[in-house]
Design an enzyme around this catalytic site. Structure first.
Site, PDB file in Angstrom:
ATOM      1  N   ALA A 498       0.838  -1.199   0.000  1.00 59.67           N
ATOM      2  CA  ALA A 498       0.000   0.000   0.000  1.00 59.67           C
ATOM      3  C   ALA A 498       0.871   1.245   0.000  1.00 59.67           C
ATOM      4  O   ALA A 498       1.954   1.256   0.598  1.00 59.67           O
ATOM      5  CB  ALA A 498      -0.901   0.009   1.230  1.00 59.67           C
ATOM      6  N   THR A 549       7.042   3.545   6.430  1.00 61.67           N
ATOM      7  CA  THR A 549       6.519   4.910   6.424  1.00 61.67           C
ATOM      8  C   THR A 549       7.109   5.645   7.636  1.00 61.67           C
ATOM      9  O   THR A 549       7.755   5.042   8.483  1.00 61.67           O
ATOM     10  CB  THR A 549       4.988   4.939   6.590  1.00 61.67           C
ATOM     11  OG1 THR A 549       4.678   4.527   7.943  1.00 61.67           O
ATOM     12  CG2 THR A 549       4.297   4.006   5.627  1.00 61.67           C
ATOM     13  N   LYS A 676      16.081   8.160  18.655  1.00 67.18           N
ATOM     14  CA  LYS A 676      17.076   7.095  18.464  1.00 67.18           C
ATOM     15  C   LYS A 676      17.759   6.735  19.779  1.00 67.18           C
ATOM     16  O   LYS A 676      17.969   5.553  20.081  1.00 67.18           O
ATOM     17  CB  LYS A 676      18.122   7.538  17.439  1.00 67.18           C
ATOM     18  CG  LYS A 676      17.577   7.545  16.015  1.00 67.18           C
ATOM     19  CD  LYS A 676      18.577   8.162  15.059  1.00 67.18           C
ATOM     20  CE  LYS A 676      18.054   8.102  13.639  1.00 67.18           C
ATOM     21  NZ  LYS A 676      18.851   8.942  12.737  1.00 67.18           N
TER      22      LYS A 676
END
Ligand code: ADP
Ligand code: ASP
Ligand code: MG
Length: 808
Positions: A498, A549, A676
């Site tokens: 997608a 994403t 992070k």
């Protein structure tokens, strides 16, 4: 003497019948050829009969189709001189069939007795053509095989049958042809041996005639490890014992009709399963002795669908003798075939699996039989569960190996399949268990993969996001797909994909050459919830959800995904840097479900940072301190700023080079580095929340609150300040580095000026560097250094997470 049986497909076309002739012509022995109806005919005439009964009509056109199919076969295969006679014989039988069907349509009723007269017609017709085609003598199985009057699935009277067959074949030489499936009772009324019964007919002839071999010629290369229509990876088994073949067929391997084995087993007649269209293939041999040339414990898997599970439960059953006997008596009285029995060791429940077609009858029989106990609350009544299937693994060598059941249920459980009941025969030849039919395909796949290692491993990927990282990943996948399959026996299949506009699913795999256009033309509009639900509903095995994403809302579905036994590979940092409680829940769920949640690319793109932390901590080391330059983008910016390139331009360049986050403010505000560091510290085993990280921002916060345009304008005002800073650094021979630190439980990120003695000084382009000070790496910390940003290396990191899930 040999007996050869040719199934429906083998005799179903002129082309295949010519192959049959070649096989028969090459025989040196005398042979008895048992034939099925032309492929599809039995189904067709039985459906015609049922329709005639329910609609009270007889359809001429359907009958014409049956007639034409047979007459055309005669035209194509029978010599001119014999044609007329053969057609006459056929017509007689076709007229009889027409008469029967008309009769059924008139009275609107169809008894099992009539069903057998009609059903057996297919074999009577086919053998009428095949006997003259093979220059063979025709024998009438309907007269030679004697049964009881249990129409539709009659039981053979072997004494009478053996005598009749032997008598008919006294002094016989050459080729004989006889119809399969058909038989008759003592009153000479037609009966049949049950659907698929031609195999049985052949075994009956073989046993009666003491044949040297029975050959079952069909449309597959032999007995296979599983039904090849469901498991594409199934392969031919070269040798099976009678018991193994019997168990596999009993539990649904359609390639042989279950009762077939018994007559040949008694006489130790070897059975071959061969492919009519590929006679050169070795096929499967079924015999008496136990062999273990391949060393496999499990020979095959089979399954039966349309099963119902009846459970009788209650405190009144504990320790009471005779309960099971009464249960089975109730069922036996109604002629109900019990396929599986399972009793809990507490003895307070017994479950039996029966075909769903008789579930209602069985329920009533048991409720009636236990009326007293139910009325007195000793037994709860029968609970019926429908839409179930039984799966069985079979192999004689299971007896000698411990741990098979453990391995089996571990594999099944890891894939989220719930097992409703389990049974193991005392012979230890098979383990069978009940699952929901919606889980059947998945169960067969995972078990086949788990026990038949010579085959390949398959991973089913669902990818969201085909931008720079996702697109690059698909590019790499396309390049590697064939090599991984050939060299590592790993099949990576893209099943769902997608972008923000469309989504696309394809169980057999999406063509990677054309995925972009296929996705563009897909009719399904993209929707995160629907994507996830479709993936879960497809219920495939070894599924991996890949999030490429930077989307904020997609990670909200991770828990549901992991809880559905689907592994996740995320390039998206949101989940792992969200609230600690959520991070922990996701990690724990993955462990509980026996699947993986990997996000290596969240820190240092493709660099093996998180996996190194895992290796260190798993082996007992403890991470004491972390120092790192974690922003490829910021490092690139500080390395790029020069006399000619001001800060604002360097930022724009980093975006163009594909290093920056889609919104570069996430990098510049330090937020990306904070995320992070959070992930690093958590993976090192510490509990930490985002607001515990102290951030020294080097750009004033106002720039981050407005619109993106305001940001681009505002940042230009900083160019001068940063140029001054750059000149200062140059004269002092220092460099600017945005450094993340974790030490003694506190974490911070700040812009620092480092001298040439610092390990952070020489850090080119967008590179990252991480220093781990641990109990073992203490005086000289461990260093990992390299590209820390970029679509190519990030995609490669995603790829290697997926490969780690495959565990090759
Ligand atoms: P025939 O008409 O020749 O009797 P069947 O259709 O009855 O053929 O049986 C052959 C079919 O059995 C194969 O085409 C295959 O789809 C199915 N099958 C199911 N399980 C197995 C298995 N374990 N090995 C081979 N074939 C199987
Ligand atoms: N023609 C019968 C059936 O389709 C028997 C057989 O082919 O084995 O069931
Ligand atoms: Mg068959």
């Amino acid at each position: 003497m040999k007996v050869l049986k040719f199934g429906g497909t083998s005799v179903g076309s002129v082309e295949n019948l010519l192959k049959v002739k070649e096989i028969i012509d090459s025989q040196k022995d005398d042979v008895v050829v048992i034939v099925s109806a032309l492929g599809g005919i039995t189904d067709k005439i039985l459906t015609m009969a049922k329709t005639a009964a329910t609609t009270k009509t007889f359809t001429e056109t359907e009958m014409m189709e049956v007639t034409t199919r047979h007459m055309t076969t005669v035209d194509m295969l029978i010599t001119e001189s014999e044609k007329e006679e053969v057609k006459m014989k056929l017509q007689e039988k076709l007229d009889e069939l027409t008469g029967l069907l008309k009769g059924v349509s008139l009275i609107g009723e169809l008894t099992d007795k009539t069903l057998d007269r009609i059903g057996g017609m297919g074999e009577m017709l086919s053998s009428t053509i095949i006997a003259p085609f093979l220059d063979a003598k025709w024998f009438n199985s309907s007269e030679l095989i004697k049964t009881d009057s249990n129409f539709v699935k009659a039981a053979v009277n072997f004494d009478k049958t053996n005598a009749l067959i032997r008598n008919a074949f006294v002094g016989f030489k050459g080729v004989a042809v006889a119809p399969g499936f058909v038989s008759s009772n003592d009153k000479n009324e037609p009966t049949t041996l049950g659907r698929g019964g031609s195999d049985y007919t052949a075994a009956i002839y073989a046993a009666a005639l003491n044949a040297d071999a029975l050959e079952i010629w069909t449309d597959v290369d032999g007995f296979m490890t599983a039904d090849p229509r469901v498991i594409r990876k199934a392969y031919t088994i070269d040798y099976l014992t009678y018991s193994e073949a019997m168990e596999l067929s009993h539990f649904g391997a359609k390639v042989i009709y279950p009762p077939t084995i018994l007559p040949v087993f008694r006489k130790k007649i070897p059975v071959w399963i061969k492919n009519t269209t590929r006679p050169q293939e070795p096929g499967t041999l079924i015999g008496h002795e136990k062999r273990n040339e391949n060393g496999r414990v499990i020979q095959g898997i089979s399954s039966i669908s349309d099963i119902s599970l009846l459970t009788l439960q209650g405190v009144g059953m504990v320790g009471v003798a005779g309960i099971s006997m009464r249960l089975f008596t109730c069922l036996a009285k109604e002629n109900i075939n019990v396929i599986l029995i399972s009793q809990a060791s507490s003895e307070n429940s017994i479950s039996v699996a029966v075909p769903s077609s008789v579930a209602e009858k069985a329920e009533k029989a048991v409720n009636d039989g236990f009326e007293f106990e139910i009325a007195n609350g000793l037994v709860n009544g029968v609970k019926v569960e429908n839409e179930l299937s039984i799966v069985a693994i079979v192999g004689e060598n299971m007896k000698e190996s411990a741990g098979i059941a453990g391995k089996l249920f571990n594999i099944i459980g890891k894939n989220g399949v719930n097992v409703r009941a389990i049974a193991q025969g005392a012979s230890e030849l098979n383990i069978s268990w009940v699952v929901k039919t919606s889980d059947l395909r998945k169960t067969l796949n995972v078990v086949h993969e788990g026990f038949f290692l010579t085959s390949y491993k398959e991973l089913n990927l669902f990818l969201v996001g085909i931008g720079t990282v996702g697109g690059n990943f698909l590019q790499q996948l396309k390049q590697q797909q064939e090599k991984l399959f050939q060299q590592k026996r790993l099949k990576l299949k893209l099943v769902g994909v997608a972008n923000s506009k469309k989504m696309l699913f394809e169980r057999d795999g999406i063509d990677l050459e054309n995925y972009a256009s296929l996705l563009k033309n897909s009719e399904r509009v993209s929707n995160q919830k629907e994507f996830v639900n479709t993936m879960i509903e497809m219920n495939m095995f070894n599924t991996v959800f890949v999030d490429c994403t930077a989307n904020e809302t997609l990670p909200a579905f991770y828990y549901q995904i992991l809880d559905s036994n689907i592994s996740i590979v995320a390039a998206n940092k949101i989940a792992a840097s969200s609230a600690y409680q959520n991070y922990k829940l996701l990690k724990d769920t993955a462990v509980k479900r026996g699947i993986k949640f990997y996000f290596e690319t969240n820190v240092g793109a493709g660099l093996p940072i998180l996996s190194t932390i895992k290796d260190l901590t798993n082996s007992g080391d403890q991470i004491l301190k972390i120092q790192a330059v974690l922003s490829g983008t910021l490092n690139y910016i500080f390395n790029t700023i020069s006399k000619d390139i001001p800060l604002s331009k360097a930022i724009a360049m980093s975006k163009e080079a594909g290093f920056a986050e889609p919104d570069p403010r996430i990098d510049l505000s330090g937020k990306d580095v904070v995320r992070k560091l959070l992930i690093l510290v958590r993976e090192a085993g510490y509990e930490i929340e985002e607001d515990e990280v102290v951030v020294e921002k080097f750009i004033s916060p106002e720039l981050f609150t407005g619109s993106i345009d305001q940001f681009w304008n505002g940042v230009k005002d900083l160019d001068e300040k940063f140029e001054a800073l750059r000149v200062k650094m140059e004269t002092e021979n220092k460099k600017l580095r945005f450094i993340a630190t974790f030490e003694n439980g506190s974490s911070n990120v700040s812009l620092q000026a480092v001298g040439s003695d610092s390990p952070f000084f020489d850090l080119e382009g967008s590179n990252n560097i991480i220093l781990f000070t641990t109990e073992r790496y203490n005086e000289y910390p461990m260093q990992i250094k390299g590209y820390g940003a970029g679509a190519g290396v990030t995609a490669a990191g995603v790829f290697s997470d997926i490969i780690r899930i495959a565990n090759i």
